[in-house]
Design a protein around this motif. Structure first.
Motif, PDB file in Angstrom:
ATOM      1  N   ASP A 167       0.813  -1.209   0.000  1.00 55.21           N
ATOM      2  CA  ASP A 167       0.000   0.000   0.000  1.00 55.21           C
ATOM      3  C   ASP A 167       0.852   1.267   0.000  1.00 55.21           C
ATOM      4  O   ASP A 167       0.541   2.228   0.669  1.00 55.21           O
ATOM      5  CB  ASP A 167      -0.935  -0.007   1.205  1.00 55.21           C
ATOM      6  CG  ASP A 167      -2.341   0.422   0.843  1.00 55.21           C
ATOM      7  OD1 ASP A 167      -2.648   0.465  -0.360  1.00 55.21           O
ATOM      8  OD2 ASP A 167      -3.115   0.702   1.763  1.00 55.21           O
ATOM      9  N   TYR A 168       1.931   1.244  -0.742  1.00 57.72           N
ATOM     10  CA  TYR A 168       2.818   2.385  -0.929  1.00 57.72           C
ATOM     11  C   TYR A 168       3.491   2.859   0.357  1.00 57.72           C
ATOM     12  O   TYR A 168       3.941   3.979   0.436  1.00 57.72           O
ATOM     13  CB  TYR A 168       2.084   3.550  -1.608  1.00 57.72           C
ATOM     14  CG  TYR A 168       1.644   3.207  -2.994  1.00 57.72           C
ATOM     15  CD1 TYR A 168       2.544   3.209  -4.039  1.00 57.72           C
ATOM     16  CD2 TYR A 168       0.338   2.852  -3.253  1.00 57.72           C
ATOM     17  CE1 TYR A 168       2.151   2.870  -5.328  1.00 57.72           C
ATOM     18  CE2 TYR A 168      -0.073   2.522  -4.540  1.00 57.72           C
ATOM     19  CZ  TYR A 168       0.842   2.530  -5.570  1.00 57.72           C
ATOM     20  OH  TYR A 168       0.452   2.200  -6.831  1.00 57.72           O
ATOM     21  N   GLU A 169       3.511   2.037   1.384  1.00 56.08           N
ATOM     22  CA  GLU A 169       4.238   2.383   2.604  1.00 56.08           C
ATOM     23  C   GLU A 169       5.644   1.822   2.471  1.00 56.08           C
ATOM     24  O   GLU A 169       5.864   0.629   2.616  1.00 56.08           O
ATOM     25  CB  GLU A 169       3.530   1.818   3.829  1.00 56.08           C
ATOM     26  CG  GLU A 169       2.200   2.500   4.093  1.00 56.08           C
ATOM     27  CD  GLU A 169       1.532   1.992   5.350  1.00 56.08           C
ATOM     28  OE1 GLU A 169       2.251   1.563   6.281  1.00 56.08           O
ATOM     29  OE2 GLU A 169       0.304   2.017   5.390  1.00 56.08           O
ATOM     30  N   TYR A 170       6.582   2.721   2.168  1.00 52.22           N
ATOM     31  CA  TYR A 170       7.967   2.296   1.972  1.00 52.22           C
ATOM     32  C   TYR A 170       8.675   2.156   3.312  1.00 52.22           C
ATOM     33  O   TYR A 170       8.469   2.958   4.218  1.00 52.22           O
ATOM     34  CB  TYR A 170       8.715   3.325   1.127  1.00 52.22           C
ATOM     35  CG  TYR A 170       8.348   3.358  -0.339  1.00 52.22           C
ATOM     36  CD1 TYR A 170       7.399   2.509  -0.892  1.00 52.22           C
ATOM     37  CD2 TYR A 170       8.966   4.252  -1.184  1.00 52.22           C
ATOM     38  CE1 TYR A 170       7.086   2.546  -2.229  1.00 52.22           C
ATOM     39  CE2 TYR A 170       8.657   4.306  -2.538  1.00 52.22           C
ATOM     40  CZ  TYR A 170       7.716   3.443  -3.043  1.00 52.22           C
ATOM     41  OH  TYR A 170       7.404   3.472  -4.376  1.00 52.22           O
ATOM     42  N   SER A 171       9.532   1.167   3.388  1.00 55.99           N
ATOM     43  CA  SER A 171      10.388   1.000   4.563  1.00 55.99           C
ATOM     44  C   SER A 171      11.444   2.104   4.532  1.00 55.99           C
ATOM     45  O   SER A 171      11.697   2.706   3.482  1.00 55.99           O
ATOM     46  CB  SER A 171      11.056  -0.373   4.529  1.00 55.99           C
ATOM     47  OG  SER A 171      11.994  -0.405   3.453  1.00 55.99           O
ATOM     48  N   PRO A 172      12.100   2.370   5.656  1.00 58.27           N
ATOM     49  CA  PRO A 172      13.178   3.369   5.660  1.00 58.27           C
ATOM     50  C   PRO A 172      14.263   3.056   4.618  1.00 58.27           C
ATOM     51  O   PRO A 172      14.793   3.968   3.980  1.00 58.27           O
ATOM     52  CB  PRO A 172      13.734   3.305   7.084  1.00 58.27           C
ATOM     53  CG  PRO A 172      12.567   2.832   7.910  1.00 58.27           C
ATOM     54  CD  PRO A 172      11.807   1.891   7.009  1.00 58.27           C
ATOM     55  N   GLU A 173      14.544   1.772   4.415  1.00 61.19           N
ATOM     56  CA  GLU A 173      15.537   1.367   3.411  1.00 61.19           C
ATOM     57  C   GLU A 173      15.066   1.747   2.003  1.00 61.19           C
ATOM     58  O   GLU A 173      15.848   2.245   1.185  1.00 61.19           O
ATOM     59  CB  GLU A 173      15.772  -0.152   3.496  1.00 61.19           C
ATOM     60  CG  GLU A 173      16.693  -0.685   2.427  1.00 61.19           C
ATOM     61  CD  GLU A 173      16.710  -2.215   2.357  1.00 61.19           C
ATOM     62  OE1 GLU A 173      17.693  -2.732   1.813  1.00 61.19           O
ATOM     63  OE2 GLU A 173      15.744  -2.860   2.817  1.00 61.19           O
ATOM     64  N   MET A 174      13.783   1.529   1.727  1.00 58.33           N
ATOM     65  CA  MET A 174      13.231   1.855   0.412  1.00 58.33           C
ATOM     66  C   MET A 174      13.221   3.370   0.177  1.00 58.33           C
ATOM     67  O   MET A 174      13.509   3.840  -0.922  1.00 58.33           O
ATOM     68  CB  MET A 174      11.817   1.286   0.270  1.00 58.33           C
ATOM     69  CG  MET A 174      11.769  -0.235   0.225  1.00 58.33           C
ATOM     70  SD  MET A 174      10.084  -0.869   0.299  1.00 58.33           S
ATOM     71  CE  MET A 174       9.564  -0.584  -1.385  1.00 58.33           C
ATOM     72  N   ILE A 175      12.908   4.120   1.217  1.00 54.00           N
ATOM     73  CA  ILE A 175      12.884   5.579   1.107  1.00 54.00           C
ATOM     74  C   ILE A 175      14.287   6.102   0.805  1.00 54.00           C
ATOM     75  O   ILE A 175      14.481   6.934  -0.078  1.00 54.00           O
ATOM     76  CB  ILE A 175      12.305   6.224   2.379  1.00 54.00           C
ATOM     77  CG1 ILE A 175      10.813   5.890   2.482  1.00 54.00           C
ATOM     78  CG2 ILE A 175      12.537   7.734   2.379  1.00 54.00           C
ATOM     79  CD1 ILE A 175      10.180   6.261   3.803  1.00 54.00           C
ATOM     80  N   LYS A 176      15.283   5.593   1.533  1.00 53.85           N
ATOM     81  CA  LYS A 176      16.661   6.021   1.300  1.00 53.85           C
ATOM     82  C   LYS A 176      17.099   5.664  -0.117  1.00 53.85           C
ATOM     83  O   LYS A 176      17.741   6.468  -0.803  1.00 53.85           O
ATOM     84  CB  LYS A 176      17.623   5.391   2.308  1.00 53.85           C
ATOM     85  CG  LYS A 176      19.055   5.857   2.070  1.00 53.85           C
ATOM     86  CD  LYS A 176      20.023   5.385   3.078  1.00 53.85           C
ATOM     87  CE  LYS A 176      21.440   5.816   2.837  1.00 53.85           C
ATOM     88  NZ  LYS A 176      21.829   6.346   1.578  1.00 53.85           N
ATOM     89  N   ALA A 177      16.720   4.490  -0.583  1.00 58.21           N
ATOM     90  CA  ALA A 177      17.076   4.080  -1.943  1.00 58.21           C
ATOM     91  C   ALA A 177      16.425   4.996  -2.981  1.00 58.21           C
ATOM     92  O   ALA A 177      17.057   5.347  -3.986  1.00 58.21           O
ATOM     93  CB  ALA A 177      16.668   2.629  -2.183  1.00 58.21           C
ATOM     94  N   LEU A 178      15.187   5.402  -2.739  1.00 58.86           N
ATOM     95  CA  LEU A 178      14.517   6.313  -3.671  1.00 58.86           C
ATOM     96  C   LEU A 178      15.200   7.681  -3.676  1.00 58.86           C
ATOM     97  O   LEU A 178      15.416   8.267  -4.734  1.00 58.86           O
ATOM     98  CB  LEU A 178      13.033   6.453  -3.339  1.00 58.86           C
ATOM     99  CG  LEU A 178      12.236   7.364  -4.273  1.00 58.86           C
ATOM    100  CD1 LEU A 178      12.312   6.890  -5.722  1.00 58.86           C
ATOM    101  CD2 LEU A 178      10.788   7.456  -3.819  1.00 58.86           C
TER     102      LEU A 178
END
Length: 174
Positions: free
Chosen positions: A67-78
C-alpha cells in the motif's frame, strides 16, 4: 492591436476596460514568461523522476499489500535514485519558479476583470494550475475544480453575469 480594428464608438469601452485592468494585465505580463519557464523546467524534472522511479522499482518490487508504505531502506534508496537521476536538482529549479509564480497567481485570481486581456491573465493561471500532476502524465490535469471555478468566475464577471448570478442567491467562489 485590437482597438485599432474597432470603430471609434466601440474602441472607447475597450480602452476603458483595459485601463481598469491595467494592474491585472501587468501581472499577467509578468506571469506569462514564468508559465513558459515552468513548463520548460518541468520536462527535465519529469524525465529525471521517471528514471529515478524506474531504477527504484527495479531494485524494490512493490510487494502486494504494501500500500505504498515504503520502509526506511526503500525511502533512502529512492532518495539516492533521485540524486543520481538529477531529480533533486530539477525539482529545486521547478520549485524556485513555482515560488515566484504563486504570489502572482494569487494576485491575478483576486483581481476583478473587465477586459479580454485581463481574462487572458486569469486563463494563464488556470493553464499553469492544470499542469500534469505526475512525472509520467502526458495530459493536463482536470481533477481539481479550483482553476475552473476561478476562470468561470472571471468569465461571468467579464460577461456582466455576476449580478445575475448573485440574484439567484447562490455564491460564486472567491
Amino acid at each position: 492591436n485590437t482597438i485599432a480594428a474597432l470603430p471609434i464608438a466601440a474602441a472607447a469601452p475597450v480602452a476603458a476596460a483595459q485601463t481598469l485592468d491595467a494592474e491585472l494585465i501587468e501581472l499577467g505580463t509578468r506571469f506569462e514568461p514564468l508559465v513558459d519557464r515552468y513548463y520548460v523546467a518541468r520536462k527535465p524534472w519529469a524525465r529525471a523522476m521517471v528514471a529515478a522511479h524506474a531504477e527504484h522499482d527495479r531494485e524494490f518490487r512493490t510487494p502486494a499489500g504494501l500500500d505504498y508504505e515504503y520502509s526506511p531502506e526503500m525511502i533512502k534508496a529512492l532518495v539516492d535514485s533521485c540524486e543520481r537521476s538529477g531529480t533533486s536538482e530539477a525539482d529545486d529549479a521547478l520549485s524556485a519558479i513555482h515560488e515566484e509564480m504563486e504570489p502572482l497567481a494569487n494576485a491575478i485570481n483576486k483581481a476583478p476583470v473587465n477586459s479580454i486581456e485581463g481574462l487572458r491573465a486569469k486563463a494563464l493561471v488556470a493553464f499553469w494550475e492544470v499542469a500534469p500532476e505526475g512525472a509520467d502524465d502526458t495530459e493536463f490535469s482536470f481533477e481539481d475544480a479550483y482553476p475552473f471555478q476561478q476562470l468561470f468566475t472571471a468569465v461571468a464577471e467579464l460577461c456582466g453575469l455576476k449580478g445575475k448570478m448573485a440574484a439567484t442567491g447562490y455564491k460564486l467562489p472567491d
